[in-house]
Design an enzyme around this catalytic site. Structure first.
Site, mmCIF file in Angstrom:
data_model
loop_
_atom_site.group_PDB
_atom_site.id
_atom_site.type_symbol
_atom_site.label_atom_id
_atom_site.label_comp_id
_atom_site.label_asym_id
_atom_site.label_seq_id
_atom_site.Cartn_x
_atom_site.Cartn_y
_atom_site.Cartn_z
ATOM 1 N N HIS A 1 50.062 22.630 -24.379
ATOM 2 C CA HIS A 1 51.323 21.975 -23.999
ATOM 3 C C HIS A 1 51.606 22.172 -22.511
ATOM 4 O O HIS A 1 52.041 21.249 -21.821
ATOM 5 C CB HIS A 1 52.482 22.553 -24.814
ATOM 6 C CG HIS A 1 52.621 21.963 -26.186
ATOM 7 N ND1 HIS A 1 52.758 20.602 -26.404
ATOM 8 C CD2 HIS A 1 52.677 22.546 -27.414
ATOM 9 C CE1 HIS A 1 52.872 20.385 -27.705
ATOM 10 N NE2 HIS A 1 52.824 21.536 -28.336
ATOM 11 N N HIS B 1 46.922 26.468 -28.264
ATOM 12 C CA HIS B 1 47.710 25.251 -28.494
ATOM 13 C C HIS B 1 48.924 25.228 -27.570
ATOM 14 O O HIS B 1 49.222 24.194 -26.945
ATOM 15 C CB HIS B 1 48.140 25.189 -29.957
ATOM 16 C CG HIS B 1 49.177 24.149 -30.247
ATOM 17 N ND1 HIS B 1 48.862 22.893 -30.746
ATOM 18 C CD2 HIS B 1 50.530 24.167 -30.118
ATOM 19 C CE1 HIS B 1 49.978 22.195 -30.899
ATOM 20 N NE2 HIS B 1 50.996 22.947 -30.527
ATOM 21 N N GLU B 2 49.627 26.343 -27.472
ATOM 22 C CA GLU B 2 50.815 26.388 -26.617
ATOM 23 C C GLU B 2 50.441 26.229 -25.147
ATOM 24 O O GLU B 2 51.151 25.562 -24.385
ATOM 25 C CB GLU B 2 51.577 27.698 -26.841
ATOM 26 C CG GLU B 2 52.074 27.906 -28.262
ATOM 27 C CD GLU B 2 52.915 26.749 -28.768
ATOM 28 O OE1 GLU B 2 53.534 26.041 -27.957
ATOM 29 O OE2 GLU B 2 52.957 26.537 -29.996
#
Length: 314
Positions: free
Chosen positions: A127, A123-124
């Site tokens: 980003h 998920h990071e």
């Protein structure tokens, strides 16, 4: 569309309060402030959290996990940090993929399984891949300019013209309504970026249900365990994978239940057959870093237990 709406709001407020000249000045000042933050955000955020950088020698499993995910995502290897904090959370920072950094707390690493940690870090990296730091800097620049214009209008625009009374009312409405509207749009943009990072994280890890399970586990704990950094600097809350306070209207994150539902749809689209993870409140046990975790500070542990980075308890 949301960014265009924010830009239109800025232009309308600038024309109403300061004319074209005042609007340009406010935009330039806000852009300068946010440009400095954009180039130095990683240093500021990591220092704020007292994060320590790890590598393949100091944290071989965690570092190797991030390295494998970065390769799957087609991204340069980011710098990897660990934060000695019980509150489970993670974030990404850096002005572009070439200068990115990802960080996770020891509370998160010791609470989740390896697959769940992989989902969170994917998920990071989502980003980073989506260049959300650039997007949010643009949003912060325009929102900051709107607030600055509103302050200019409050202090420098008077009601001494023929329609002074109506001008003063219009000024007060603009000063009150415009920053509030900008805040709502800014939060809406932040929420869309979270959905986008969830989608990218599911694709990078190939396991959307692991990310959904991680969100279910850490969301409740992140709200219960004190986060001293977020308490001192509330703006840091938007960095984290889950919010540290519950507020559906003013949260920079979508509701966790909605994110889990979206990840379940992604899992079904990917052909995964199992049902969604249970949305249960984590137990109230201590999240002290395990002595067996290669990224944790060495502490005495009376009994060996499994950690996310050493699932076999070796």
């Amino acid at each position: 569309m949301l960014l265009s709406a924010l830009t239109a709001l800025f232009m309308a407020l600038g024309y109403t309060l300061g004319g074209s000249g005042g609007a340009v000045i406010a935009l330039l000042v806000a852009a300068g402030m946010n440009l400095f933050t954009f180039w130095n955000a990683d240093k500021i955020v990591l220092s704020m959290h007292n994060a320590r950088e790890v590598d393949a020698r100091s944290a071989p499993e965690f570092y190797g996990l991030v390295q494998a995910l970065s390769q799957r995502a087609g991204l340069p290897m980011p710098r990897v940090y660990v934060i000695d904090q019980d509150a489970p959370n993670a974030f990404a920072t850096g002005r572009n993929p070439e200068n990115a950094a990802v960080a996770a707390t020891t509370g998160l690493l010791n609470m989740l399984t390896r697959d769940e940690v992989a989902g969170v870090m994917a998920h990071e990296l989502g980003h980073v891949k989506n260049r959300d730091t650039l997007i949010m800097t643009m949003v912060a620049t325009i929102a900051g300019a709107i607030s600055m214009l509103a302050n200019f209008g409050l202090f420098f625009r008077g009601g001494n013209e023929e329609n002074g009374h109506s001008n003063m009312i219009a000024t007060l409405l603009a000063v009150i309504v415009a920053p509030f509207a900008a805040m709502i749009v800014q939060m809406a943009i932040s929420r869309t970026r979270e959905y986008g990072a969830d989608q990218a994280g599911a694709e990078i890890s190939g396991n959307p249900r692991a990310l959904a399970s991680a969100l279910a586990k850490i969301s409740g704990r992140a709200e219960l365990i004190p986060n001293p950094v977020a308490e001192r600097n509330p703006a840091a809350a938007q960095l984290y994978i889950v919010p540290v306070h519950v507020s559906e209207l003013f949260s920079t994150h979508p509701a966790t239940e909605k994110r889990i539902a979206a990840l379940e749809e992604i899992a079904q689209d990917m052909g995964q057959k199992d049902g969604p993870p249970p949305m249960t409140m984590p137990s109230q046990t201590s999240t002290r870093a395990s002595a067996l975790s290669p990224v944790a500070s060495p502490v005495a542990a009376p009994k060996r237990r499994r950690s996310a980075l050493d699932p076999h308890g070796r």
